[in-house]
Design an enzyme around this catalytic site. Structure first.
Site, mmCIF file in Angstrom:
data_model
loop_
_atom_site.group_PDB
_atom_site.id
_atom_site.type_symbol
_atom_site.label_atom_id
_atom_site.label_comp_id
_atom_site.label_asym_id
_atom_site.label_seq_id
_atom_site.Cartn_x
_atom_site.Cartn_y
_atom_site.Cartn_z
ATOM 1 N N PHE A 173 -6.639 68.098 6.983
ATOM 2 C CA PHE A 173 -5.989 66.850 7.419
ATOM 3 C C PHE A 173 -4.968 66.343 6.402
ATOM 4 C CE2 PHE A 173 -10.414 66.890 9.036
ATOM 5 C CZ PHE A 173 -10.126 67.140 10.379
ATOM 6 N N ARG A 174 -4.372 67.268 5.667
ATOM 7 C CA ARG A 174 -3.359 66.976 4.651
ATOM 8 C C ARG A 174 -3.898 66.121 3.504
ATOM 9 N NH1 ARG A 174 1.288 68.998 6.013
ATOM 10 N NH2 ARG A 174 2.437 67.817 4.450
#
Length: 197
Positions: A173-174
């Site tokens: 999710f970065r």
């Protein structure tokens, strides 16, 4: 999470070794950023040839664009991006020429064709034709037909002494992991901090 170590070279060495096993081509490839006389940055790929507590070493033609940049403005940045590992390492710091003995030792380890190429290439200058380059290769090949090929006086190395090393590792999710090491001078201790992704 990236496990913090007292010496960032411990982390770099482990990551570099892993990259050597997983990268399909040139785990030693790194982007080198320098600054020109007008302050404009320039970046290109070079190959790491050695690293230790004294710094990160690469070789080039000192008459090339990057060579002229580094001699005039001896600061640079490096970036390793190992896509297979989803990792990168950034380094920033002052740059100094290697010793003649170091450059001679590395030059003598290169294959003969690369040694002749170092003499023949007027790196970064306009090339009128491929034939002109091949002609220079032939001329210098004939000039150094027998015996050891000496290192050209304009071909040598640079050593970046990092004042900043940042380790980046891809996260879900970065939400990446970023661990930064900083010091005020090459002979000073490192301080660390974790950065937002």
């Amino acid at each position: 999470m990236i496990e913090e170590k007292p010496d960032p070279l411990t982390i770099f060495s482990a990551w570099y070794e892993e990259a050597g096993k997983s990268e399909p081509n040139d785990p030693s490839a790194m982007s080198l950023a320098s600054v020109g006389p007008d302050g404009t940055p320039a970046v290109r790929m070079v190959l790491l040839k050695q690293f230790d507590g004294a710094g990160f070493v690469f070789y080039t033609n000192h008459q090339s664009r990057k060579g002229q940049h580094l001699l005039a403005h001896p600061k640079a940045a490096l970036l390793f991006h190992w896509k297979s590992l989803r990792r990168q390492v950034r380094l920033e710091g002052p740059v100094a020429p290697t010793t003649a003995a170091e450059a001679n030792a590395y030059f003598s380890s290169r294959d003969r064709g690369s040694q002749i190429g170092a003499w023949a290439s007027e790196q970064s200058r306009p090339l009128e034709s491929r034939f002109a380059l091949e002609k220079r290769v032939a001329e210098f090949g004939a000039r150094h037909l027998v015996g050891k090929v000496p290192r050209p006086p304009h071909w040598s190395g640079f050593r970046l002494q990092p004042l900043l090393i940042e380790f980046w590792q891809d996260g879900a999710f970065r939400l990446h992991d970023r661990l930064e090491y900083r010091r005020t001078a090459p002979d000073q201790p490192w301080t660390t901090r974790t950065l937002y992704p």
